[in-house]
Structures are given as structure tokens and as C-alpha cells.
Write an enzyme that holds these catalytic residues in place. Structure first.
Site, short mmCIF file in Angstrom:
data_model
loop_
_atom_site.label_atom_id
_atom_site.label_comp_id
_atom_site.label_asym_id
_atom_site.label_seq_id
_atom_site.Cartn_x
_atom_site.Cartn_y
_atom_site.Cartn_z
N LYS A 26 0.80 -1.09 -0.11
CA LYS A 26 0.26 0.01 -0.14
C LYS A 26 0.82 1.38 0.04
CE LYS A 26 -3.90 -2.20 2.37
NZ LYS A 26 -4.59 -2.55 3.55
N GLN A 66 -4.98 -1.61 9.61
CA GLN A 66 -4.54 -2.90 9.05
C GLN A 66 -5.29 -4.13 9.57
OE1 GLN A 66 -3.64 -3.43 5.95
NE2 GLN A 66 -4.02 -5.47 6.26
N ASP A 104 -11.57 2.74 3.77
CA ASP A 104 -11.81 1.09 3.64
C ASP A 104 -13.27 0.98 3.44
OD1 ASP A 104 -9.47 -0.26 3.39
OD2 ASP A 104 -9.28 -0.44 5.50
#
Length: 295
Positions: free
Chosen positions: A54, A98, A121
Site C-alpha cells: 500500500k 490494517q 476502507d
């Protein structure tokens, strides 16, 4: 009729070029590049790899990405405080944590702490609810990436029977909503299967489009797939393999070697859905920079 491998890596490169162009335009007009904050808890090997990917992709397209690292023993409050600070930080457009989290940290609390306008997200109930009602929102990155692959490869979805294996809020549920809604791609008849489904094969065998997102390596065999089906493999599990340099091999939920021969389209693991998940995340962050959804 041949089999086409859906190349997520190549498609991601094309979208990366578009993202880079957009960032250049922002900067040229005197605005700052998009800012993404990533929180990483502990030292899970897979998470380290995902986060590194990422960060690299952010760097490649000119985003400002910041990584906040925490020990596995970090308190829930410390994470919530960090999220709260980032919510008020005007140079940060997107905040993600995460997963997986240590057991003492509630994913629900974390997801709800991130301001919906920075929830790139797409896990906040506000974005999940807006998705369900077909309103502008941040769509969870993996389903967003999959929809773009379906579009890119001109896969017909209207009137097709789609079977989604897995019901997570990260993939299975949003995927089922996106494919069943009245849009293009969309208009599928969707069946959701999961760990409590009895006789999974009887459902998967009827799928025109099969999306496997259950995290169980090579669960889906050729006998479970219809001739000519479109197969999207979201699973990615590290399986010990002494023959490889890293000591593991990445396996999807589909037994690729035997299933591929029956398919019209299939995504490989790695190099299929993964790279497009990162693209989805970055597209959401760019939307957040432009305040395109919550302004």
C-alpha cells in the site's frame, strides 16, 4: 471458447497511471496531494507485506502516506486516540487500520471511530448503509476493485447467477449488494454461502459467476465449478512451503490448476484481486481529498 486469465496486476498499472495524472493535476492547481494514514498493530507477516504494498503504491502515484506502528500489546484506547487525532488532522484524507487486530481490540469499535468522511476502507456503518441504499459512499476496496475488473473484462452480469462464498463485511456482503443492484455491472441474482451452508457444491456448481472469499486454501475444486463459469478468487492464505525462498506459498480459495480449465474467466493468486484492492483504496482516498462524497 477459451479461458481468459484476469490480470489484476496489469489492470492496476493502468489505474495507477490515471491516479498519478489526477494527483499531478491537484498539485499543479496548488492543492496538496492526497494524504493516507495507515495504522499497523503488531508484526503479522501478511499485514507487513500488505502495508508495504500500500505504501509503495501510494508513493508511486504521489500520495502522502504515513504509517503509524503499534505493539501487539497496545491498548484499545491508544488506537482510538490516534484515530481521533487523525480525524481532526486536515492533511489526512483517509484513515485505515490494517486487520487482523489482536483479540483485545474490537474491530467494530475501531471501524466506528474513523470519521465516515475518512473511512476509505468503507467499513464504517455509515458507508455500509449508504452502499445498501445505493447512495454515494466509500465502497470497500476489494469489492470496488473486483467490480472494476468485471467492467474492464466486459464480463456480462445481467441476469446471471452469482454465488458469493463468504459473508464478511470486508468482501462477501458488499460484493453481494454491488452485484445485485440495478446497475452495470450488476443485476445478478445473488446467493450468499458461508461456513454453515449445507452442501456448498450444490450452490457453487450453479454459479455463472463464483466469488470465493472465505480464506480457506483451495477449498473450491473443479468438481464444484460449472463449465464456462467466471471465477473470482479473493482468498489469500500463506501455506508453508520449504521449496520457496520465503518459506511459504500464497494459495487462493480456488484450486487454480484444476479449476482454470473449466472457466471462461479466472483471477490468479497472487496477481488477481490483490493489486486492485489497493487501487480501490487509493481511489477512495482521492475521492476523500476532493470531498466528493461527504462535503
Amino acid at each position: 471458447m477459451g479461458m481468459t486469465i484476469i490480470d489484476g496486476k496489469q489492470t492496476a498499472e493502468e489505474y495507477k497511471a490515471l491516479l498519478k495524472q489526477e494527483v499531478n493535476v491537484l498539485v499543479a492547481t496548488g492543492k496538496r496531494p492526497p494524504g493516507l494514514a495507515i495504522l499497523l498493530i503488531g508484526n503479522n507477516g501478511a499485514s507487513e507485506t500488505y502495508v508495504a504494498n500500500k505504501l509503495k503504491t501510494c508513493h508511486d502515484v504521489g500520495f502522502n502516506a504515513s504509517l503509524f506502528r503499534f505493539e501487539n500489546t497496545v491498548s484499545e484506547n491508544e488506537i482510538l486516540n490516534c484515530i481521533n487525532e487523525l480525524n481532526f488532522n486536515s492533511s489526512i484524507d483517509g484513515v485505515i487500520v490494517q486487520s487482523p487486530f489482536p483479540n483485545h481490540i474490537s474491530p467494530q469499535k475501531i471501524n466506528e471511530a474513523i470519521h465516515p468522511a475518512k473511512d476509505v476502507d468503507g467499513f464504517h456503518p455509515m458507508n455500509a448503509g449508504r452502499l445498501q441504499q445505493n447512495k454515494p459512499c466509500y465502497i470497500a476496496a476489494t469489492p470496488k476493485g473486483i467490480m472494476q475488473l468485471i467492467e474492464k473484462y466486459k464480463i456480462e452480469t445481467q441476469g446471471k447467477h452469482c454465488v458469493v462464498v463468504g459473508r464478511s463485511n470486508i468482501v462477501g456482503m458488499p460484493m453481494s449488494i454491488l452485484l445485485s443492484r440495478n446497475s452495470k455491472p450488476g443485476n445478478c441474482t445473488v446467493t450468499i454461502c458461508h461456513s454453515k451452508t449445507v452442501d456448498l457444491a450444490s450452490y457453487t456448481k450453479r454459479a455463472d459467476i463464483l466469488i470465493a472469499a472465505i480464506g480457506s486454501p483451495e477449498l473450491i475444486t473443479a468438481a464444484m465449478v460449472k463449465e464456462g463459469a467466471v471465477v473470482i478468487d479473493v482468498g489469500i492464505t500463506r501455506v508453508a512451503d520449504k521449496a520457496t525462498k520465503s518459506g511459504y506459498k500464497l494459495k487462493g480459495d480456488i484450486k487454480y490448476d484444476e479449476v482454470a480449465a473449466k472457466c471462461s474467466f479466472i483471477t490468479p493468486v497472487p496477481g488477481g484481486v490483490g493489486p486492485m484492492t489497493i487501487i480501490g483504496l487509493l481511489q477512495n482516498t482521492l475521492l476523500a481529498t476532493k470531498n466528493a462524497i461527504y462535503n
